[in-house]
Design a protein around this motif. Structure first.
Motif, PDB file in Angstrom:
ATOM      1  N   ARG A 117       2.154   1.630  -3.447  1.00 23.25           N
ATOM      2  CA  ARG A 117       1.470   2.100  -4.506  1.00 23.25           C
ATOM      3  C   ARG A 117       0.962   3.554  -4.061  1.00 23.25           C
ATOM      4  O   ARG A 117       0.858   4.459  -5.184  1.00 23.25           O
ATOM      5  CB  ARG A 117       0.171   1.191  -4.117  1.00 23.25           C
ATOM      6  N   SER A 151       6.536  -3.311  -9.162  1.00 24.51           N
ATOM      7  CA  SER A 151       5.348  -3.802  -8.880  1.00 24.51           C
ATOM      8  C   SER A 151       4.665  -4.234 -10.015  1.00 24.51           C
ATOM      9  O   SER A 151       4.014  -5.472 -10.144  1.00 24.51           O
ATOM     10  CB  SER A 151       4.730  -3.019  -7.740  1.00 24.51           C
ATOM     11  N   GLU A 178       0.962  -1.156   0.061  1.00 20.25           N
ATOM     12  CA  GLU A 178      -0.154  -0.070   0.094  1.00 20.25           C
ATOM     13  C   GLU A 178       0.877   1.103  -0.138  1.00 20.25           C
ATOM     14  O   GLU A 178       0.607   2.231  -0.701  1.00 20.25           O
ATOM     15  CB  GLU A 178      -1.001  -0.047   1.324  1.00 20.25           C
ATOM     16  N   GLN A 210       6.916   1.488  -7.530  1.00 19.44           N
ATOM     17  CA  GLN A 210       5.705   1.106  -8.322  1.00 19.44           C
ATOM     18  C   GLN A 210       6.013   0.412  -9.866  1.00 19.44           C
ATOM     19  O   GLN A 210       5.242  -0.443 -10.153  1.00 19.44           O
ATOM     20  CB  GLN A 210       5.015   2.247  -8.405  1.00 19.44           C
ATOM     21  N   VAL A 231       2.741   6.234 -12.588  1.00 18.65           N
ATOM     22  CA  VAL A 231       3.276   5.836 -11.431  1.00 18.65           C
ATOM     23  C   VAL A 231       4.105   7.079 -11.132  1.00 18.65           C
ATOM     24  O   VAL A 231       4.364   7.884 -12.033  1.00 18.65           O
ATOM     25  CB  VAL A 231       4.233   4.411 -11.438  1.00 18.65           C
TER      26      VAL A 231
END
Length: 225
Positions: free
Chosen positions: A100, A215, A97, A212, A207
């Motif tokens: 992100r 990911s 989280e 990110q 992003v």
């Protein structure tokens, strides 16, 4: 060289400990200390652009506005500020989280001053994503699970068509852990050119951090070989 930093932390003991570590370092200038996310945003809005912190160390568990939501909001308003989570937690959900939301690093609170300073240098000068060893191991486990999901959980997705071949090449190196300097050396171009390509990749993928990108690359299986 001094780096402008800030701290958002609701615990008085942790705030004092952090400031003692700053004295040990001697290279980090503390712009402000906020007690919660709302106070952090107000501090940022009240500063001229050339006085904004370059890096904000962010606690996660805070009243009023938690660290993850603060990062998400602040990144929208101040996209060039880097955020390093400073926490006692290595919870799986919070790691992803925070990434992100736009965090560039994830450091445990017990780390010494040298680790904090090295994390600042890494995010500002090499575009890295510093993590405490315990967090890095956890992140690798999470990425491994994301890269090797059960058959009914596969989320393969093509790269956006507007990502050029050169940007795909740079993306591959980024996912492999290379910084801008190493990529520039490999491709025999300037570091500035690579950073412009990376900025374009961030924009096209919607992003704002290397973490990110990594990911997304693992989630959608953009890795070669």
């Amino acid at each position: 060289m001094e780096f402008r930093i800030a701290l958002t932390e609701d615990n008085a003991v942790n705030r004092n400990t952090f400031m003692q570590k700053l004295k040990v370092s001697g290279r980090m200038e503390l712009v402000f200390v906020a007690h919660n996310g709302n106070e952090c945003l107000e501090e940022l809005k009240g500063l001229p652009h050339n006085s904004l912190p370059e890096v904000i160390f962010m606690d996660l568990e805070m009243p009023e506005l938690d660290g993850i939501e603060t990062i998400r909001l602040a990144k929208t308003l101040f996209p060039h500020i880097q955020f390093i989570v400073l926490t006692v937690f290595d919870d799986d959900n919070k790691i992803f989280e925070a990434i992100r939301a736009g965090a560039s690093g994830y450091i445990l609170k017990h780390e010494p001053a040298a680790v904090l300073e090295a994390a600042v240098v890494e995010v500002l000068q090499t575009g890295g994503a510093p993590m405490s060893p315990a967090i890095a191991r956890k992140a690798l486990q999470l990425l491994s699970r994301a890269t090797n999901p059960a058959p009914d959980q596969t989320q393969t997705q093509e790269l956006p068509v507007n990502i050029t071949e050169r940007e795909q090449e740079i993306l591959q190196h980024m996912v492999s852990g290379w910084d801008a300097k190493r990529i520039a050396s490999e491709l025999q171009v300037s570091v500035l050119t690579i950073r412009k390509h990376i900025a374009n990749i961030y924009d096209k993928l919607h992003v704002n951090s290397r973490a990110q990108v990594i990911s997304l690359a693992h989630k959608h299986k953009w890795l070669k070989g």
